[in-house]
Write an enzyme that holds these catalytic residues in place. Structure first.
Site, PDB file in Angstrom:
ATOM      1  N   ASP A   1      -1.639  -2.664  -4.007  1.00 55.06           N
ATOM      2  CA  ASP A   1      -3.045  -2.873  -3.638  1.00 55.06           C
ATOM      3  C   ASP A   1      -3.775  -1.515  -3.611  1.00 55.06           C
ATOM      4  O   ASP A   1      -4.290  -1.088  -2.592  1.00 55.06           O
ATOM      5  CB  ASP A   1      -3.094  -3.558  -2.263  1.00 55.06           C
ATOM      6  CG  ASP A   1      -4.466  -4.096  -1.916  1.00 55.06           C
ATOM      7  OD1 ASP A   1      -5.364  -4.026  -2.776  1.00 55.06           O
ATOM      8  OD2 ASP A   1      -4.635  -4.567  -0.772  1.00 55.06           O
TER       9      ASP A   1
ATOM     10  N   GLN B   1     -12.005  -7.172   9.936  1.00 48.92           N
ATOM     11  CA  GLN B   1     -11.328  -8.181   9.107  1.00 48.92           C
ATOM     12  C   GLN B   1     -11.751  -9.577   9.580  1.00 48.92           C
ATOM     13  O   GLN B   1     -11.856  -9.825  10.785  1.00 48.92           O
ATOM     14  CB  GLN B   1      -9.803  -8.041   9.233  1.00 48.92           C
ATOM     15  CG  GLN B   1      -8.993  -9.094   8.512  1.00 48.92           C
ATOM     16  CD  GLN B   1      -9.042  -8.976   6.985  1.00 48.92           C
ATOM     17  OE1 GLN B   1     -10.114  -9.017   6.394  1.00 48.92           O
ATOM     18  NE2 GLN B   1      -7.904  -8.829   6.354  1.00 48.92           N
ATOM     19  N   GLN B   2     -11.993 -10.474   8.620  1.00 54.33           N
ATOM     20  CA  GLN B   2     -12.347 -11.855   8.966  1.00 54.33           C
ATOM     21  C   GLN B   2     -11.259 -12.786   8.450  1.00 54.33           C
ATOM     22  O   GLN B   2     -10.888 -12.687   7.288  1.00 54.33           O
ATOM     23  CB  GLN B   2     -13.683 -12.223   8.314  1.00 54.33           C
ATOM     24  CG  GLN B   2     -14.792 -11.253   8.651  1.00 54.33           C
ATOM     25  CD  GLN B   2     -16.088 -11.593   7.959  1.00 54.33           C
ATOM     26  OE1 GLN B   2     -16.983 -12.156   8.553  1.00 54.33           O
ATOM     27  NE2 GLN B   2     -16.188 -11.253   6.685  1.00 54.33           N
ATOM     28  N   TYR B   3     -10.782 -13.662   9.321  1.00 54.91           N
ATOM     29  CA  TYR B   3      -9.669 -14.532   8.940  1.00 54.91           C
ATOM     30  C   TYR B   3     -10.079 -15.979   8.711  1.00 54.91           C
ATOM     31  O   TYR B   3     -10.983 -16.488   9.364  1.00 54.91           O
ATOM     32  CB  TYR B   3      -8.597 -14.500  10.028  1.00 54.91           C
ATOM     33  CG  TYR B   3      -7.794 -13.224  10.037  1.00 54.91           C
ATOM     34  CD1 TYR B   3      -7.020 -12.869   8.935  1.00 54.91           C
ATOM     35  CD2 TYR B   3      -7.806 -12.384  11.140  1.00 54.91           C
ATOM     36  CE1 TYR B   3      -6.273 -11.697   8.932  1.00 54.91           C
ATOM     37  CE2 TYR B   3      -7.055 -11.202  11.149  1.00 54.91           C
ATOM     38  CZ  TYR B   3      -6.292 -10.877  10.031  1.00 54.91           C
ATOM     39  OH  TYR B   3      -5.567  -9.726  10.034  1.00 54.91           O
TER      40      TYR B   3
ATOM     41  N   GLY C   1      -0.799 -10.483   5.887  1.00 55.69           N
ATOM     42  CA  GLY C   1      -0.197  -9.250   6.395  1.00 55.69           C
ATOM     43  C   GLY C   1       0.289  -9.408   7.819  1.00 55.69           C
ATOM     44  O   GLY C   1       1.414  -9.858   8.074  1.00 55.69           O
ATOM     45  N   ARG C   2      -0.605  -9.079   8.771  1.00 56.83           N
ATOM     46  CA  ARG C   2      -0.195  -9.058  10.182  1.00 56.83           C
ATOM     47  C   ARG C   2       0.303 -10.401  10.698  1.00 56.83           C
ATOM     48  O   ARG C   2       1.126 -10.436  11.605  1.00 56.83           O
ATOM     49  CB  ARG C   2      -1.352  -8.527  11.028  1.00 56.83           C
ATOM     50  CG  ARG C   2      -1.470  -7.013  10.942  1.00 56.83           C
ATOM     51  CD  ARG C   2      -2.802  -6.507  11.417  1.00 56.83           C
ATOM     52  NE  ARG C   2      -3.848  -6.759  10.434  1.00 56.83           N
ATOM     53  CZ  ARG C   2      -5.109  -6.374  10.578  1.00 56.83           C
ATOM     54  NH1 ARG C   2      -5.474  -5.726  11.673  1.00 56.83           N
ATOM     55  NH2 ARG C   2      -6.002  -6.627   9.639  1.00 56.83           N
TER      56      ARG C   2
ATOM     57  N   LYS D   1      -6.479  -0.589  -5.185  1.00 61.51           N
ATOM     58  CA  LYS D   1      -7.957  -0.676  -5.239  1.00 61.51           C
ATOM     59  C   LYS D   1      -8.548   0.492  -5.997  1.00 61.51           C
ATOM     60  O   LYS D   1      -9.375   1.250  -5.481  1.00 61.51           O
ATOM     61  CB  LYS D   1      -8.566  -0.764  -3.842  1.00 61.51           C
ATOM     62  CG  LYS D   1      -8.126  -1.983  -3.056  1.00 61.51           C
ATOM     63  CD  LYS D   1      -8.874  -2.105  -1.751  1.00 61.51           C
ATOM     64  CE  LYS D   1      -8.426  -3.305  -0.949  1.00 61.51           C
ATOM     65  NZ  LYS D   1      -7.060  -3.184  -0.388  1.00 61.51           N
TER      66      LYS D   1
ATOM     67  N   THR E   1      -9.442   9.260 -14.689  1.00 61.05           N
ATOM     68  CA  THR E   1      -8.803   9.512 -13.390  1.00 61.05           C
ATOM     69  C   THR E   1      -7.904   8.335 -13.000  1.00 61.05           C
ATOM     70  O   THR E   1      -6.778   8.518 -12.516  1.00 61.05           O
ATOM     71  CB  THR E   1      -9.887   9.734 -12.309  1.00 61.05           C
ATOM     72  OG1 THR E   1     -10.766  10.738 -12.773  1.00 61.05           O
ATOM     73  CG2 THR E   1      -9.287  10.132 -10.985  1.00 61.05           C
TER      74      THR E   1
ATOM     75  N   HIS F   1       0.927  -1.142   0.000  1.00 54.52           N
ATOM     76  CA  HIS F   1       0.000   0.000   0.000  1.00 54.52           C
ATOM     77  C   HIS F   1       0.960   1.183   0.000  1.00 54.52           C
ATOM     78  O   HIS F   1       1.310   1.707   1.053  1.00 54.52           O
ATOM     79  CB  HIS F   1      -0.858   0.018   1.268  1.00 54.52           C
ATOM     80  CG  HIS F   1      -1.998  -0.947   1.237  1.00 54.52           C
ATOM     81  ND1 HIS F   1      -3.056  -0.799   0.370  1.00 54.52           N
ATOM     82  CD2 HIS F   1      -2.256  -2.056   1.947  1.00 54.52           C
ATOM     83  CE1 HIS F   1      -3.917  -1.791   0.564  1.00 54.52           C
ATOM     84  NE2 HIS F   1      -3.448  -2.584   1.509  1.00 54.52           N
TER      85      HIS F   1
ATOM     86  N   ASP G   1     -12.328   4.461  -9.839  1.00 57.95           N
ATOM     87  CA  ASP G   1     -12.813   5.737 -10.384  1.00 57.95           C
ATOM     88  C   ASP G   1     -13.164   5.582 -11.866  1.00 57.95           C
ATOM     89  O   ASP G   1     -13.160   4.468 -12.391  1.00 57.95           O
ATOM     90  CB  ASP G   1     -11.715   6.796 -10.181  1.00 57.95           C
ATOM     91  CG  ASP G   1     -12.297   8.177  -9.968  1.00 57.95           C
ATOM     92  OD1 ASP G   1     -13.197   8.570 -10.746  1.00 57.95           O
ATOM     93  OD2 ASP G   1     -11.863   8.874  -9.028  1.00 57.95           O
TER      94      ASP G   1
HETATM   95  P1  5BU Z   1      -3.934  -8.664   7.246  1.00 54.02           P
HETATM   96  O1  5BU Z   1      -3.009  -7.972   8.181  1.00 54.02           O
HETATM   97  O2  5BU Z   1      -3.458 -10.072   6.882  1.00 54.02           O
HETATM   98  O3  5BU Z   1      -5.355  -8.610   7.728  1.00 54.02           O
HETATM   99  O4  5BU Z   1      -3.834  -7.795   5.899  1.00 54.02           O
HETATM  100  C1  5BU Z   1      -4.600  -8.056   4.770  1.00 54.02           C
HETATM  101  C2  5BU Z   1      -4.189  -7.157   3.623  1.00 54.02           C
HETATM  102  O5  5BU Z   1      -5.023  -7.478   2.506  1.00 54.02           O
HETATM  103  C3  5BU Z   1      -4.382  -5.677   3.887  1.00 54.02           C
HETATM  104  O6  5BU Z   1      -3.375  -4.994   3.212  1.00 54.02           O
HETATM  105  C4  5BU Z   1      -5.708  -5.353   3.241  1.00 54.02           C
HETATM  106  O7  5BU Z   1      -5.757  -4.033   2.745  1.00 54.02           O
HETATM  107  C5  5BU Z   1      -5.782  -6.348   2.110  1.00 54.02           C
HETATM  108  N1  5BU Z   1      -7.148  -6.769   1.770  1.00 54.02           N
HETATM  109  C6  5BU Z   1      -7.957  -7.436   2.658  1.00 54.02           C
HETATM  110  O8  5BU Z   1      -7.577  -7.709   3.778  1.00 54.02           O
HETATM  111  N2  5BU Z   1      -9.201  -7.803   2.274  1.00 54.02           N
HETATM  112  C7  5BU Z   1      -9.715  -7.537   1.062  1.00 54.02           C
HETATM  113  O9  5BU Z   1     -10.842  -7.909   0.770  1.00 54.02           O
HETATM  114  C8  5BU Z   1      -8.859  -6.846   0.154  1.00 54.02           C
HETATM  115  C9  5BU Z   1      -7.594  -6.496   0.527  1.00 54.02           C
HETATM  116 BR1  5BU Z   1      -9.487  -6.470  -1.521  1.00 54.02          BR
END
Ligand code: 5BU
Length: 453
Positions: free
Chosen positions: A295, A404-406, A424-425, A297, A304, A265, A300
């Site tokens: 990423d 966020q859902q894992y 990511g994390r 996203k 643009t 990002h 537009d």
């Molecule tokens: P995480 O730390 O593993 O939760 O990061 C997930 C990354 O994937 C983070 O950079 C989000 O911006 C990106 N992402 C996401 O989590 N879910 C989505 O639906 C999309 C991108 Br599109």
């Protein structure tokens, strides 16, 4: 009171409905299994349930409440406590001694008794109870059911003149769980086939191998990514959500040997400098042979997006092998990215997002005609000539506190047939980031191999 949906999702956590392959008492194979008894083990949920049930009933009509043994007994008791309508108890079998009574409690002939049932399937056990209750001189006009399995029971009872009220139907529940991304499209289809009386199979389609995908997809970026995956035995894309150039470069250098791609990002880098950030990142990517996915996203109008892609200080077009873009701007807007590989966003991983089945279907129409779309971000299976990228991957599946859902690598390869996991994390927040990347690399590859075999 919370919404019925929120209540259901809380109750669902008690394990009251399971999806998979189950053989019912009748010998029939069912794609789901319902057991509402655990509801009684959570007093708060049981109390809430009784209030939802009471809410949909014409309460003035009833003199008594009776549960169909056994699962509905605690429900009927809770409803009685909440409504002050007296409870009677029906035995499963008459006592063989003493009074030989089948119904216990205080009642007299002619009273109207509300029957409570947990699940209605064919309606057979309810009819038996109705018969026995009526045999004692009581009247039954209404039945309240927590879950209708939609297998004819409700209709059968209604034909006989009983009013059947239901809190949930299995279709409603399947819809909620699909929207919450707890069920895959395959599973939903199988359940609908089952409910429609069609024959169902439980065989899961195998995931397509990377070698096969290589034959089906001819965009050079997709080809390169698949080749790297095969060569490194890694389907891991690390998400570098860090905010300084140094952290970004460190991450790239440390994870480089283990990843197929690095997702950036770029606009969160505080000290961004094209020379210092991008040129060095590009060198590291080349040295360790991984691709760069920005990423961004995009979302537009075409003009643009073209400017955002190629101008400004980031000059994404110069360095990104892949970019993410929404399809929301339509077909022509998605033509803004020259030959860069486009990862179209079909479904997001966050809670209550708007990418429902209808959105995804319409987005897919836009995506399919664009030769530069090499894949999608999605939380469901997609067609075989595209690559599937899945973010929201973590080894422990507890969600974060921002929606966020894992899911685990095992889940996304087996159920979604993903091609690349985005983590990511799970990696950059780990104490030892290299070790964490290695773990995800190995787990991702194992999950891939399990899904194709
Ligand atoms: P995480 O730390 O593993 O939760 O990061 C997930 C990354 O994937 C983070 O950079 C989000 O911006 C990106 N992402 C996401 O989590 N879910 C989505 O639906 C999309 C991108 Br599109």
């Amino acid at each position: 009171m919370k919404t019925k949906r929120a209540f259901f999702l809380e109750a669902y956590k008690l394990g009251i409905i399971k999806f998979g392959k189950f053989t019912l008492k009748s010998g029939i194979e069912s794609p789901f299994y319902v057991d509402l008894r655990p509801l009684a083990s959570d007093p708060k949920i049981l109390k809430q349930l009784s209030n939802y049930l009471l809410e949909i009933l014409p309460l003035d009509n009833f003199d008594l409440i009776c549960g169909v043994p056994y699962a509905a007994l605690p429900m009927a008791t809770a409803m009685s406590l909440e409504s002050y309508i007296p409870l009677i108890l029906k035995r499963k079998e008459a006592k063989t001694y003493g009074t030989k009574k089948l119904i216990e409690g205080l009642f007299h002939k002619g009273q109207n008794c509300l029957l409570v049932e947990d699940v209605i399937t064919s309606g057979k056990s309810l009819l038996e109870t109705i018969y026995e209750v009526e045999n004692e001189g009581l009247k039954v006009s209404d039945i309240i059911v927590v879950l209708d399995r939609q297998q004819g029971g409700r209709e059968k009872l209604q034909e006989k003149g009983y009013q059947v009220h239901t809190l949930f139907t299995i279709s409603e529940i399947v819809k909620i769980l699909q929207e919450e991304q707890q069920l895959t499209e395959d599973e939903v289809e199988r359940i609908h086939d089952f409910l429609g009386g069609h024959s169902i199979t439980f065989e899961e389609k195998k995931k397509t191998r990377y070698e096969e995908k290589l034959k089906n997809i001819d965009h050079p970026v997709a080809t390169r990514l698949l080749e790297i995956a095969l060569q490194k035995k890694s389907n891991l894309i690390a998400s570098a959500d860090v905010t300084t150039t140094q952290e970004l470069l460190n991450l790239a250098e440390t994870l480089g040997p283990h990843i197929a791609g690095l997702k950036t990002h770029i606009d969160i880098i505080r000290d961004f400098d094209y020379q210092q950030t991008i040129l060095r990142l590009k060198d590291i990517a080349e040295k360790h042979d991984f691709l760069l996915m920005e990423d961004r996203k995009f979302g537009d109008i075409g003009n643009t997006q073209e400017l955002q892609f190629s101008q400004g200080m980031y000059k994404i077009s110069n360095w990104a092998d892949m970019v993410t873009a929404h399809a929301i701007g339509g077909t022509q807007a998605l033509q803004s990215f020259a030959q860069t590989g486009i990862i179209a966003i079909l479904g997001m991983s966050s809670k209550s997002n708007l990418t429902d089945a209808h959105y995804r279907e319409e987005a897919m129409k836009i995506i399919t005609n664009n030769p530069n779309v090499i894949g999608c971000v999605a939380q469901n299976q997609i067609q075989d000539d595209l690559l599937l990228f899945t973010p929201g991957v973590h080894l422990t599946t507890a969600d974060d506190d921002k929606g966020q859902q894992y899911r685990t690598p095992e889940y996304v390869f087996k159920k979604l047939h993903t091609d690349f996991i985005i983590v990511g994390r799970g990696i950059y927040k780990a104490e030892n980031i290299e070790q964490a990347a290695l773990t995800y690399k190995i787990k991702g590859w194992e999950a891939y191999e399990n899904a194709i075999s």
